[in-house]
Design an enzyme around this catalytic site. Sequence first.
Site, PDB file in Angstrom:
ATOM      1  N   GLU A  62       0.948  -1.235  -0.054  1.00 31.30           N
ATOM      2  CA  GLU A  62       0.004  -0.156  -0.026  1.00 31.30           C
ATOM      3  C   GLU A  62       1.068   1.242  -0.123  1.00 31.30           C
ATOM      4  O   GLU A  62       0.336   2.289  -0.536  1.00 31.30           O
ATOM      5  CB  GLU A  62      -0.655  -0.058   1.173  1.00 31.30           C
ATOM      6  CG  GLU A  62      -1.962   0.990   1.412  1.00 31.30           C
ATOM      7  CD  GLU A  62      -2.738   0.993   2.515  1.00 31.30           C
ATOM      8  OE1 GLU A  62      -3.415   2.007   3.047  1.00 31.30           O
ATOM      9  OE2 GLU A  62      -2.980  -0.194   3.039  1.00 31.30           O
ATOM     10  N   SER A  63       2.220   1.487   0.420  1.00 29.94           N
ATOM     11  CA  SER A  63       2.809   2.407   0.704  1.00 29.94           C
ATOM     12  C   SER A  63       3.491   2.636  -0.792  1.00 29.94           C
ATOM     13  O   SER A  63       4.020   3.849  -0.915  1.00 29.94           O
ATOM     14  CB  SER A  63       4.124   2.037   1.441  1.00 29.94           C
ATOM     15  OG  SER A  63       4.871   0.897   1.146  1.00 29.94           O
TER      16      SER A  63
END
Length: 260
Positions: A62-63
């Site tokens: 997700e980063s």
Amino acid sequence: MTLTDIESATAAPEYTADEMMTVAAARALRDGTRCFVGIGLPSTAANLARTTHAPGLVLVYESGTLGSKPDRLPASIGDGILAETADAVISVPEVFNYWLQPGRIDVGFLGAAQIDKYGNINTTVIGGDYADPGVRLPGAGGAPEIAASCGEVFVVVRQSRRSFVERVDFITSLGHGRGDGERARLGMRGAGPTLVITDLGVMRPDPSGELVLTAVHPGVTVAQVRAATGWELRVAPELSATEAPTAEELSALRALKAAS
């Protein structure tokens, strides 16, 4: 060499229930798959798959890291090793807008605090209501969009009556709703949860979306699985048994954990 020596040399390696669950989850990931990975148990299983049978597995976090290849388990989505070993690092909005939402991710790999008979996931609140819960959990993160837009979703979670409930207290990430096509009627892109792996066995949804027990891990009985489930769990007509972890799988898993 005596018969006892031979039996000792060929005996299956010892392993824990968590190791069995992680290995079973890793085996479900195919080489070349684009996988959106949640931290915790999903990340452990995904990295095990990449270091064993699926070297071409593309891990997306997700980063904003695409194609990360960590040699240890990341502590969080912000762990520097994910960026250091990635094929590319992009912004968080790009991950969601250009990769996840258009349907470019094959598998979303999620954990859960609660999961119900239709694969709906709760990571928000347990007990009471949203404003005044018994327990407030970490929350959603990107899980709702992962559950909505990936081609399919795998869930890995330890099984108990507290975690496997007939109806979750709060739907953080939609599974199959209340069943019978509700997910499609709501316009969700992906197929939703197609596989749930626990420390006791494996469940898959039937055509209505209800989870059904399809496999048990070695030494586990159907009665044990049902006792750890908060609804009347149905069993597939052709129930299978999971293969025990191999020495190679356990070695790879333990090496990942030891390096973390």
